[in-house]
Design a protein around this motif. Structure first.
Motif, PDB file in Angstrom:
ATOM      1  N   PHE A   2       0.826  -1.058   0.304  1.00 29.68           N
ATOM      2  CA  PHE A   2       0.148   0.022   0.228  1.00 29.68           C
ATOM      3  C   PHE A   2       1.240   1.253  -0.097  1.00 29.68           C
ATOM      4  N   PRO A   3       2.038   1.398   0.571  1.00 31.52           N
ATOM      5  CA  PRO A   3       2.566   2.893   0.807  1.00 31.52           C
ATOM      6  C   PRO A   3       3.759   2.408  -0.213  1.00 31.52           C
ATOM      7  N   THR A   4       4.086   1.607  -1.191  1.00 31.18           N
ATOM      8  CA  THR A   4       4.683   1.824  -2.263  1.00 31.18           C
ATOM      9  C   THR A   4       4.497   2.894  -3.139  1.00 31.18           C
ATOM     10  N   ALA A   5       5.702   3.623  -3.720  1.00 32.20           N
ATOM     11  CA  ALA A   5       4.840   4.676  -4.750  1.00 32.20           C
ATOM     12  C   ALA A   5       4.573   4.007  -5.834  1.00 32.20           C
ATOM     13  N   THR A   6       4.492   3.165  -6.182  1.00 28.13           N
ATOM     14  CA  THR A   6       3.702   2.499  -8.076  1.00 28.13           C
ATOM     15  C   THR A   6       2.169   1.694  -7.613  1.00 28.13           C
ATOM     16  N   PHE A   7       1.972   1.467  -5.883  1.00 29.49           N
ATOM     17  CA  PHE A   7       0.899   1.467  -5.852  1.00 29.49           C
ATOM     18  C   PHE A   7       0.094   2.639  -5.458  1.00 29.49           C
ATOM     19  N   GLN A   8       0.462   4.303  -4.943  1.00 30.18           N
ATOM     20  CA  GLN A   8       0.059   5.152  -5.154  1.00 30.18           C
ATOM     21  C   GLN A   8       0.032   5.600  -6.489  1.00 30.18           C
TER      22      GLN A   8
ATOM     23  N   GLY B 243       4.843   8.148  -2.537  1.00 29.00           N
ATOM     24  CA  GLY B 243       5.093   7.247  -1.927  1.00 29.00           C
ATOM     25  C   GLY B 243       6.948   6.688  -1.583  1.00 29.00           C
ATOM     26  N   THR B 244       7.113   5.593  -0.963  1.00 32.21           N
ATOM     27  CA  THR B 244       8.311   4.768  -0.754  1.00 32.21           C
ATOM     28  C   THR B 244       8.600   4.114  -1.409  1.00 32.21           C
ATOM     29  N   THR B 245       9.859   4.105  -1.907  1.00 37.64           N
ATOM     30  CA  THR B 245      10.875   3.526  -2.865  1.00 37.64           C
ATOM     31  C   THR B 245      11.519   2.059  -2.187  1.00 37.64           C
TER      32      THR B 245
ATOM     33  N   ASN C 210       9.002  -1.455  -2.937  1.00 32.47           N
ATOM     34  CA  ASN C 210       8.429  -0.597  -4.395  1.00 32.47           C
ATOM     35  C   ASN C 210       9.019  -1.232  -5.915  1.00 32.47           C
ATOM     36  N   ASP C 211      10.067  -1.947  -5.579  1.00 32.74           N
ATOM     37  CA  ASP C 211      11.065  -2.639  -6.830  1.00 32.74           C
ATOM     38  C   ASP C 211      10.148  -4.271  -7.098  1.00 32.74           C
TER      39      ASP C 211
ATOM     40  N   PRO D 237      -9.451   1.601 -13.213  1.00 29.48           N
ATOM     41  CA  PRO D 237      -9.240   0.538 -12.271  1.00 29.48           C
ATOM     42  C   PRO D 237      -7.745   0.642 -12.504  1.00 29.48           C
ATOM     43  N   PRO D 238      -6.474  -0.244 -11.832  1.00 27.33           N
ATOM     44  CA  PRO D 238      -5.454   0.280 -12.074  1.00 27.33           C
ATOM     45  C   PRO D 238      -4.496  -1.408 -12.588  1.00 27.33           C
TER      46      PRO D 238
END
Length: 215
Positions: free
Chosen positions: A40-46, A55-57, A61-62, A101-102
């Motif tokens: 949830f916190p990752t930059a990809t999800f955000q 978001g987090t790296t 996130n990788d 949708p994502p």
């Protein structure tokens, strides 16, 4: 040929992808959201869900970013698409994800009940497949145009494709929580006898990422 991959599939330490007592209000079941706290916190999800440039790296996130690379189509089980059971009562339900949708690709939903495709914002179109898992994969591969097909779940759908020998690779993210009951990915599944071996594993504070590949 494109590969069939299970990616960013979150599990508890005891193998559950969702907790008990799933409902419309709590689709992941009791405690089920806890297994996704790495994602949830990752930059990809955000970016995917909210369009945010925050978001987090790092490692989590990788892995999240790898989950959308070279993906040309998705396959989902009907329960993953929504809580409606039996024949579709109307055209109201269009998934959990809102108007955009994502996925951003064609998505093939396994169901016993026919329904016309649903075109959504962001290049996502839901197609409903009543002919089974092989037909869904054939259509997904054709739509993917040489790119990979991502098998999104839920557990029963992943198990069907595993038993049929159709999954090339799985990235499983084990969260440091126990759910005790719910939907267990490994119930009745012998990954070793199916020919999988661990080719990568790395731990973060929120998950242990494991990549299994068919030998």
């Amino acid at each position: 040929m494109s590969k069939v991959r299970v990616l960013c599939f979150s599990l508890s330490l005891d193998g559950f992808a969702a907790g008990p007592e799933q409902s419309l209000e709590d689709p992941n079941g009791i405690g089920g959201l806890d297994v996704h706290e790495w994602f949830f916190p990752t930059a990809t999800f955000q970016q995917l869900l909210y369009g945010k440039e925050t978001g987090t790296t790092g490692i989590d996130n990788d892995f999240a970013a790898r989950g959308i690379q070279n993906i040309g189509a998705w396959i989902l089980g009907r329960n993953m698409f929504g809580p409606v059971r039996g024949p579709w009562p109307d055209e109201h339900w269009k998934g959990w994800w809102g108007e955009n949708p994502p996925f951003h690709t064609p998505v093939f939903v396994l169901t016993h009940h026919a329904r016309a495709p649903i075109a959504m914002a962001g290049d996502t179109t839901f197609h409903f497949v009543t002919e089974g898992i092989h037909a869904a994969l054939e259509r997904a591969r054709a739509a993917a145009g040489g790119m990979d097909v991502r098998l999104g779940g839920g557990v029963a759908t992943v198990q069907q494709y595993l038993r049929a020998g159709l999954v090339d690779e799985l990235h499983l993210a084990f969260a440091p929580v126990l759910l005790g009951s719910g939907e267990n990915l490994f119930s009745g599944i012998n990954m070793r006898s199916l020919g999988y071996r661990c080719v990568e594993h790395v731990a973060t504070d929120k998950a242990t990422h494991v990549v299994l590949r068919k030998t």
